[in-house]
Design a protein around this motif. Sequence first.
Motif, PDB file in Angstrom:
ATOM      1  N   PHE A  79      58.417  58.607-100.083  1.00 46.84           N
ATOM      2  CA  PHE A  79      57.075  59.008-100.613  1.00 46.84           C
ATOM      3  C   PHE A  79      56.154  57.891-101.101  1.00 46.84           C
ATOM      4  CE2 PHE A  79      54.515  60.543-104.304  1.00 46.84           C
ATOM      5  CZ  PHE A  79      54.144  61.524-103.736  1.00 46.84           C
ATOM      6  N   PHE A  80      56.745  57.044-101.821  1.00 43.68           N
ATOM      7  CA  PHE A  80      56.028  55.763-102.108  1.00 43.68           C
ATOM      8  C   PHE A  80      55.460  54.925-101.188  1.00 43.68           C
ATOM      9  CE2 PHE A  80      58.534  55.954-106.123  1.00 43.68           C
ATOM     10  CZ  PHE A  80      57.755  56.836-106.740  1.00 43.68           C
ATOM     11  N   ALA A  81      56.302  54.741 -99.941  1.00 44.21           N
ATOM     12  CA  ALA A  81      55.653  54.140 -98.710  1.00 44.21           C
ATOM     13  C   ALA A  81      54.671  54.800 -98.040  1.00 44.21           C
ATOM     14  CB  ALA A  81      56.994  53.629 -97.899  1.00 44.21           C
ATOM     15  N   GLY A  82      54.846  56.106 -98.011  1.00 43.43           N
ATOM     16  CA  GLY A  82      53.996  56.932 -97.122  1.00 43.43           C
ATOM     17  C   GLY A  82      52.470  57.049 -97.975  1.00 43.43           C
ATOM     18  N   ASP A 140      41.428  56.454-101.830  1.00 43.90           N
ATOM     19  CA  ASP A 140      41.923  55.186-102.295  1.00 43.90           C
ATOM     20  C   ASP A 140      41.446  54.263-100.982  1.00 43.90           C
ATOM     21  OD1 ASP A 140      43.630  56.132-100.567  1.00 43.90           O
ATOM     22  OD2 ASP A 140      45.565  55.910-101.685  1.00 43.90           O
ATOM     23  N   GLY A 141      41.020  54.726 -99.911  1.00 40.44           N
ATOM     24  CA  GLY A 141      40.475  53.779 -98.788  1.00 40.44           C
ATOM     25  C   GLY A 141      41.370  53.449 -97.968  1.00 40.44           C
ATOM     26  N   ALA A 142      42.879  53.954 -98.081  1.00 41.25           N
ATOM     27  CA  ALA A 142      43.711  53.471 -97.250  1.00 41.25           C
ATOM     28  C   ALA A 142      43.652  54.122 -95.815  1.00 41.25           C
ATOM     29  CB  ALA A 142      45.130  53.750 -97.742  1.00 41.25           C
ATOM     30  N   SER A 143      43.879  53.349 -94.651  1.00 37.44           N
ATOM     31  CA  SER A 143      43.927  54.173 -93.662  1.00 37.44           C
ATOM     32  C   SER A 143      45.382  54.698 -92.911  1.00 37.44           C
ATOM     33  CB  SER A 143      43.906  53.102 -92.480  1.00 37.44           C
ATOM     34  OG  SER A 143      44.736  52.184 -92.411  1.00 37.44           O
ATOM     35  N   VAL A 144      45.122  55.923 -92.189  1.00 38.35           N
ATOM     36  CA  VAL A 144      46.301  56.605 -92.025  1.00 38.35           C
ATOM     37  C   VAL A 144      46.929  56.136 -90.668  1.00 38.35           C
ATOM     38  CG1 VAL A 144      46.982  58.933 -91.303  1.00 38.35           C
ATOM     39  CG2 VAL A 144      45.234  58.659 -92.890  1.00 38.35           C
ATOM     40  N   SER A 145      48.228  55.872 -90.941  1.00 38.59           N
ATOM     41  CA  SER A 145      49.058  55.270 -89.956  1.00 38.59           C
ATOM     42  C   SER A 145      50.065  56.209 -89.772  1.00 38.59           C
ATOM     43  CB  SER A 145      49.391  54.065 -90.294  1.00 38.59           C
ATOM     44  OG  SER A 145      50.621  54.289 -91.398  1.00 38.59           O
ATOM     45  N   ILE A 146      50.789  56.233 -88.322  1.00 36.27           N
ATOM     46  CA  ILE A 146      51.718  57.115 -87.745  1.00 36.27           C
ATOM     47  C   ILE A 146      53.069  56.786 -88.699  1.00 36.27           C
ATOM     48  CG2 ILE A 146      53.178  57.429 -85.697  1.00 36.27           C
ATOM     49  CD1 ILE A 146      50.803  56.859 -84.215  1.00 36.27           C
ATOM     50  N   VAL A 147      53.128  55.387 -88.821  1.00 29.77           N
ATOM     51  CA  VAL A 147      54.411  54.985 -89.683  1.00 29.77           C
ATOM     52  C   VAL A 147      54.322  55.743 -91.097  1.00 29.77           C
ATOM     53  CG1 VAL A 147      55.637  53.098 -90.754  1.00 29.77           C
ATOM     54  CG2 VAL A 147      54.806  52.814 -88.426  1.00 29.77           C
ATOM     55  N   GLY A 148      53.070  55.588 -91.742  1.00 26.75           N
ATOM     56  CA  GLY A 148      52.882  56.242 -93.123  1.00 26.75           C
ATOM     57  C   GLY A 148      53.042  57.612 -93.021  1.00 26.75           C
ATOM     58  N   ALA A 149      52.630  58.369 -92.111  1.00 26.67           N
ATOM     59  CA  ALA A 149      52.859  59.893 -91.861  1.00 26.67           C
ATOM     60  C   ALA A 149      54.305  60.094 -91.654  1.00 26.67           C
ATOM     61  CB  ALA A 149      51.777  60.523 -90.573  1.00 26.67           C
ATOM     62  N   GLY A 150      54.803  59.412 -90.914  1.00 25.44           N
ATOM     63  CA  GLY A 150      56.293  59.486 -90.576  1.00 25.44           C
ATOM     64  C   GLY A 150      57.224  59.351 -91.896  1.00 25.44           C
ATOM     65  N   ALA A 151      56.842  58.352 -92.789  1.00 25.52           N
ATOM     66  CA  ALA A 151      57.556  58.302 -93.950  1.00 25.52           C
ATOM     67  C   ALA A 151      57.279  59.476 -94.944  1.00 25.52           C
ATOM     68  CB  ALA A 151      56.771  56.820 -94.947  1.00 25.52           C
ATOM     69  N   CYS A 152      55.943  59.852 -95.151  1.00 25.88           N
ATOM     70  CA  CYS A 152      55.660  61.133 -95.814  1.00 25.88           C
ATOM     71  C   CYS A 152      56.538  62.428 -95.313  1.00 25.88           C
ATOM     72  CB  CYS A 152      54.313  61.505 -95.920  1.00 25.88           C
ATOM     73  SG  CYS A 152      53.259  60.180 -96.560  1.00 25.88           S
ATOM     74  N   LEU A 153      56.775  62.647 -93.997  1.00 23.91           N
ATOM     75  CA  LEU A 153      57.319  63.804 -93.507  1.00 23.91           C
ATOM     76  C   LEU A 153      58.792  63.457 -93.943  1.00 23.91           C
ATOM     77  CD1 LEU A 153      55.814  64.357 -89.899  1.00 23.91           C
ATOM     78  CD2 LEU A 153      55.623  65.584 -92.306  1.00 23.91           C
ATOM     79  N   ALA A 154      59.554  62.224 -93.722  1.00 19.51           N
ATOM     80  CA  ALA A 154      60.747  61.958 -94.218  1.00 19.51           C
ATOM     81  C   ALA A 154      61.073  62.115 -95.570  1.00 19.51           C
ATOM     82  CB  ALA A 154      60.952  60.413 -93.864  1.00 19.51           C
ATOM     83  N   ALA A 155      59.980  61.835 -96.465  1.00 22.52           N
ATOM     84  CA  ALA A 155      60.225  62.282 -97.914  1.00 22.52           C
ATOM     85  C   ALA A 155      60.412  63.870 -97.904  1.00 22.52           C
ATOM     86  CB  ALA A 155      59.036  61.869 -98.637  1.00 22.52           C
ATOM     87  N   GLY A 156      59.470  64.563 -97.521  1.00 22.69           N
ATOM     88  CA  GLY A 156      59.801  66.006 -97.512  1.00 22.69           C
ATOM     89  C   GLY A 156      60.996  66.407 -96.959  1.00 22.69           C
ATOM     90  N   PHE A 157      61.295  65.740 -95.868  1.00 24.58           N
ATOM     91  CA  PHE A 157      62.695  66.281 -95.454  1.00 24.58           C
ATOM     92  C   PHE A 157      63.797  66.013 -96.298  1.00 24.58           C
ATOM     93  CE2 PHE A 157      66.712  65.175 -93.043  1.00 24.58           C
ATOM     94  CZ  PHE A 157      66.955  66.485 -92.535  1.00 24.58           C
TER      95      PHE A 157
END
Length: 337
Positions: A79-82, A140-157
């Motif tokens: 979650f924090f990484a995502g 917060d101006g951060a760009s969306v990345s595939i790795v970050g999106a994957g990390a957020c989905l991993a948090a939900g999982f």
Amino acid sequence: MLVLLSALLFATTGTSRALGPTADDLSVGAVRVIVGGVALGLVALLVRRRVAGRTPLTGRPAALVTIGAAGVLLYQPMFFAGTRLTGVAVGTVLALGSAPVFTGILDSLVRRNRPGRAWYLSTTVAIIGLVVLVASGRTDGASVSIVGAGACLAAGFGYAVYASAAKALLDRDWTPVTTMGAMFGGAAVVALIAVAAAAALPGTATIDVSWVLAPGGWALALWLGVITVTVAYVLYARGLRTMSAATAATLTMAEPVAATILGVVLLGEHPSFGAWAGVALIGCGLAILVVDTVRRRDPGTRPTATATPIAAESTAGPTSAAPMPAAPISTTEEVRR
């Protein structure tokens, strides 16, 4: 109500951090898991002594505890990484929005417990509200990345994994304290080893927990660990005993609603109209689920058409010695059959 109360306690994490000393997300997550896991583990050991015969930590229960602890450890860093890689807004939507979906899928596959239509409707409305809420906040101006999106989905999982494991243990007559204590206690041991290894091994990134010794740091650590983990997850587990993991996961989406209200009351924040619209949508989604749950559990909503014949038979007793074979079947006999 217990699950919603636990969501309210979860929501105090951000407000308490804002009122406490400055600390990075990774160290806060580590301290939260360690303090809360140790406290839950100690309480669980005391409870398990009184009901040791009902909570054997062997075979399938041991596997469920291990799986649940892995889910706890997966959720926090992912979650924090995502949110760091994709931004707080997108990361929150992906993590909190995907958690009930993953939980519903696991519930269907593992426990063959498919959510009803009310769950699908309420979860959809709540996720739309969550999107509106976070999209209306500050970016917060951060760009969306595939790795970050994957990390957020991993948090939900990860959330879905430990929620489903907890439900399976509760179904095996484990107590809420023992269930959460075993999972978070195991996660705390692993987190302690990770922090110690990061500090001892050269060339690895250290986790700075010095903020705990700063003024107010110990109070923040105790609040995050004891209140938002120990107390909150015991309440969550007690509510989880009487509902599916998917329903509980959707109800915990009350967390961003409570966090928004706490920000207004305690931090003086001023959410936009869009943010309040998102809060209202989440509230509507949760209301749909709560009303459906109460309706299905309320005995007063069950059909009572057969009550009169049964009551009549129990009070009047048998009225004939032997029924004729060709006689029509009475209402009472239909009920009995």
